[in-house]
Design a protein around this motif. Structure first.
Motif, PDB file in Angstrom:
ATOM      1  N   GLY A 161      69.520  92.380 -33.748  1.00 35.44           N
ATOM      2  CA  GLY A 161      69.117  93.440 -34.775  1.00 35.44           C
ATOM      3  C   GLY A 161      68.038  93.172 -35.624  1.00 35.44           C
ATOM      4  O   GLY A 161      67.729  92.047 -35.830  1.00 35.44           O
ATOM      5  N   ILE A 162      67.789  94.387 -36.185  1.00 35.51           N
ATOM      6  CA  ILE A 162      66.345  94.018 -36.998  1.00 35.51           C
ATOM      7  C   ILE A 162      66.572  93.123 -38.272  1.00 35.51           C
ATOM      8  O   ILE A 162      65.529  92.437 -38.715  1.00 35.51           O
ATOM      9  N   GLY A 163      67.797  92.917 -38.818  1.00 35.64           N
ATOM     10  CA  GLY A 163      68.051  92.234 -39.811  1.00 35.64           C
ATOM     11  C   GLY A 163      67.892  90.478 -39.616  1.00 35.64           C
ATOM     12  O   GLY A 163      67.221  90.081 -40.284  1.00 35.64           O
TER      13      GLY A 163
ATOM     14  N   ASP B  72      67.565  97.085 -23.531  1.00 36.02           N
ATOM     15  CA  ASP B  72      66.196  96.849 -24.509  1.00 36.02           C
ATOM     16  C   ASP B  72      66.355  95.867 -25.485  1.00 36.02           C
ATOM     17  O   ASP B  72      65.372  95.460 -26.093  1.00 36.02           O
ATOM     18  N   LEU B  73      67.707  95.527 -25.758  1.00 35.61           N
ATOM     19  CA  LEU B  73      67.818  94.379 -26.545  1.00 35.61           C
ATOM     20  C   LEU B  73      67.083  93.004 -26.094  1.00 35.61           C
ATOM     21  O   LEU B  73      66.480  92.351 -26.951  1.00 35.61           O
ATOM     22  N   TYR B  74      67.276  92.915 -24.690  1.00 28.86           N
ATOM     23  CA  TYR B  74      66.868  91.627 -24.179  1.00 28.86           C
ATOM     24  C   TYR B  74      65.287  91.698 -24.212  1.00 28.86           C
ATOM     25  O   TYR B  74      64.643  90.703 -24.258  1.00 28.86           O
ATOM     26  N   ARG B  75      64.735  92.896 -24.068  1.00 32.03           N
ATOM     27  CA  ARG B  75      63.244  93.034 -24.109  1.00 32.03           C
ATOM     28  C   ARG B  75      62.608  92.664 -25.481  1.00 32.03           C
ATOM     29  O   ARG B  75      61.829  91.764 -25.715  1.00 32.03           O
ATOM     30  N   PHE B  76      63.436  92.994 -26.465  1.00 28.91           N
ATOM     31  CA  PHE B  76      63.176  92.859 -27.779  1.00 28.91           C
ATOM     32  C   PHE B  76      63.321  91.455 -28.195  1.00 28.91           C
ATOM     33  O   PHE B  76      62.463  90.810 -28.834  1.00 28.91           O
TER      34      PHE B  76
ATOM     35  N   PRO C 212      60.426  98.026 -32.048  1.00 26.26           N
ATOM     36  CA  PRO C 212      61.894  97.609 -32.356  1.00 26.26           C
ATOM     37  C   PRO C 212      62.793  98.083 -31.153  1.00 26.26           C
ATOM     38  O   PRO C 212      62.657  98.794 -30.147  1.00 26.26           O
ATOM     39  N   PRO C 213      64.113  97.523 -31.428  1.00 27.92           N
ATOM     40  CA  PRO C 213      65.202  97.964 -30.239  1.00 27.92           C
ATOM     41  C   PRO C 213      65.615  99.421 -30.130  1.00 27.92           C
ATOM     42  O   PRO C 213      65.322 100.186 -31.301  1.00 27.92           O
ATOM     43  N   ARG C 214      65.624 100.123 -29.147  1.00 27.93           N
ATOM     44  CA  ARG C 214      65.489 101.414 -28.990  1.00 27.93           C
ATOM     45  C   ARG C 214      66.896 102.177 -29.577  1.00 27.93           C
ATOM     46  O   ARG C 214      66.607 103.479 -29.982  1.00 27.93           O
ATOM     47  N   LEU C 215      67.810 101.271 -29.569  1.00 27.14           N
ATOM     48  CA  LEU C 215      69.030 101.897 -30.352  1.00 27.14           C
ATOM     49  C   LEU C 215      68.800 102.494 -31.519  1.00 27.14           C
ATOM     50  O   LEU C 215      69.378 103.445 -31.984  1.00 27.14           O
ATOM     51  N   TYR C 216      67.975 101.917 -32.543  1.00 26.16           N
ATOM     52  CA  TYR C 216      67.566 102.258 -33.784  1.00 26.16           C
ATOM     53  C   TYR C 216      66.787 103.710 -33.722  1.00 26.16           C
ATOM     54  O   TYR C 216      67.333 104.657 -34.256  1.00 26.16           O
TER      55      TYR C 216
ATOM     56  N   GLY D 273      69.250 106.641 -32.942  1.00 29.73           N
ATOM     57  CA  GLY D 273      69.989 106.870 -34.204  1.00 29.73           C
ATOM     58  C   GLY D 273      71.286 106.155 -34.310  1.00 29.73           C
ATOM     59  O   GLY D 273      72.335 106.590 -35.197  1.00 29.73           O
ATOM     60  N   PHE D 274      71.309 104.900 -33.768  1.00 28.04           N
ATOM     61  CA  PHE D 274      72.528 104.158 -33.861  1.00 28.04           C
ATOM     62  C   PHE D 274      72.054 103.167 -35.102  1.00 28.04           C
ATOM     63  O   PHE D 274      71.172 102.632 -35.358  1.00 28.04           O
ATOM     64  N   ALA D 275      73.246 102.615 -36.022  1.00 26.55           N
ATOM     65  CA  ALA D 275      72.621 102.013 -36.936  1.00 26.55           C
ATOM     66  C   ALA D 275      72.513 100.457 -36.871  1.00 26.55           C
ATOM     67  O   ALA D 275      72.033  99.777 -37.463  1.00 26.55           O
ATOM     68  N   HIS D 276      72.975  99.931 -35.916  1.00 28.35           N
ATOM     69  CA  HIS D 276      73.023  98.631 -35.479  1.00 28.35           C
ATOM     70  C   HIS D 276      72.605  98.406 -33.773  1.00 28.35           C
ATOM     71  O   HIS D 276      72.905  99.428 -33.077  1.00 28.35           O
ATOM     72  N   ASN D 277      71.850  97.329 -33.595  1.00 30.76           N
ATOM     73  CA  ASN D 277      71.610  97.047 -32.125  1.00 30.76           C
ATOM     74  C   ASN D 277      72.742  95.954 -31.754  1.00 30.76           C
ATOM     75  O   ASN D 277      72.235  94.920 -31.377  1.00 30.76           O
ATOM     76  N   ASN D 278      73.945  96.439 -31.479  1.00 33.29           N
ATOM     77  CA  ASN D 278      74.780  95.497 -30.810  1.00 33.29           C
ATOM     78  C   ASN D 278      75.862  96.185 -30.109  1.00 33.29           C
ATOM     79  O   ASN D 278      76.104  97.222 -30.132  1.00 33.29           O
ATOM     80  N   CYS D 279      76.167  95.571 -28.816  1.00 27.10           N
ATOM     81  CA  CYS D 279      77.183  95.876 -27.803  1.00 27.10           C
ATOM     82  C   CYS D 279      76.649  97.312 -27.383  1.00 27.10           C
ATOM     83  O   CYS D 279      77.714  98.033 -27.000  1.00 27.10           O
TER      84      CYS D 279
END
Length: 243
Positions: free
Chosen positions: A13-15, A45-49, A162-166, A169-175
């Motif tokens: 996550g970005i935090g 994409d989380l793993y790329r990030f 940044p991770p593509r989920l953001y 439109g997703f609030a978090h980059n998890n699961c």
């Protein structure tokens, strides 16, 4: 004197990314470890990030994993996780990280850094207690308090995409966007954005319901009464769904 090891709980996550940046700026990267607990259902994409951001920092990325997915944990525990209680966090994140800390990080010479921000300071006492005997710090609870958008811009300024989920439109980059702690809005968004992931979660929920009865990830309130709302029912209410 033995140097202090700084371990950042690096979720993707970005935090947690911003927390690692602050730790590196204050303490350097010579004794910095980025500790990632893999749930097995993360967005690709989380793993790329993770790899790109760890390279930018110049710090080692350590992956730990229980080996199960959230729904496998729910099946084993005979309990379907939801927004109020989600045993997957303890089994897939906290316990693997603690095992790594016990094997590699002397509590007397280690500081654990967690990426929650000033808006979640109410959670800090429980986190500190839960990670004892390790010292815990919360870099993003310190001033200044950047917004999520500012943290994403900060990453871009360092040439880290940044991770593509953001962006989706997703609030978090998890699961992979299919977090059981999410509400109806995010599940509707998952259905529209990643219908295959929604379908997989729906099928898993149905398998668990066949064993445990009328349970569901979501709930709704009708005429003052709370009741389970299945992913199947939520999907059927959406217009133009193809599932």
């Amino acid at each position: 004197m033995t140097a202090i090891t700084h371990v950042v709980q690096y979720s993707g996550g970005i935090g947690s990314w911003a927390a690692a940046q602050r730790v590196a700026a204050e303490h350097g990267t010579g004794n910095l470890v980025l500790l990632f607990a893999d749930t097995g259902v993360e967005d690709e994409d989380l793993y790329r990030f993770l790899a790109e951001s760890a390279a930018q920092l110049g710090a080692p990325l350590v992956r730990v994993a229980d080996g199960r997915t959230p729904f496998e944990v729910f099946t084993d525990q005979r309990f379907l996780g939801n927004s109020r209680v989600a045993p997957c966090s303890a089994h897939l994140k906290q316990r693997p990280c603690r095992r790594w800390l016990e094997a590699n990080a002397d509590p007397a010479r280690t500081v654990l850094h967690v990426g929650i921000d000033w808006a979640e300071t109410r959670r800090t006492p429980a986190i500190v207690k839960g990670w004892a005997p390790w010292t815990v710090r919360f870099p993003m609870c310190d001033q200044p308090h950047p917004t999520k958008g500012q943290m994403l811009d900060w990453a871009r300024a360092l040439d880290v995409t940044p991770p593509r989920l953001y962006e989706l439109g997703f609030a978090h980059n998890n699961c992979g966007g299919a977090c059981v702690r999410a509400g109806q809005r995010q599940w509707k968004h998952l259905l529209a954005t990643f219908p295959d992931r929604y379908a997989a979660a729906e099928a898993s929920e149905q398998r668990i319901r066949a064993d445990l009865g009328d349970v569901a990830i979501l709930r709704e309130r009708i005429r003052g009464q709370s009741r389970p709302l299945t992913l199947t029912e939520l999907r059927r209410r959406q217009p133009d769904t193809l599932l």
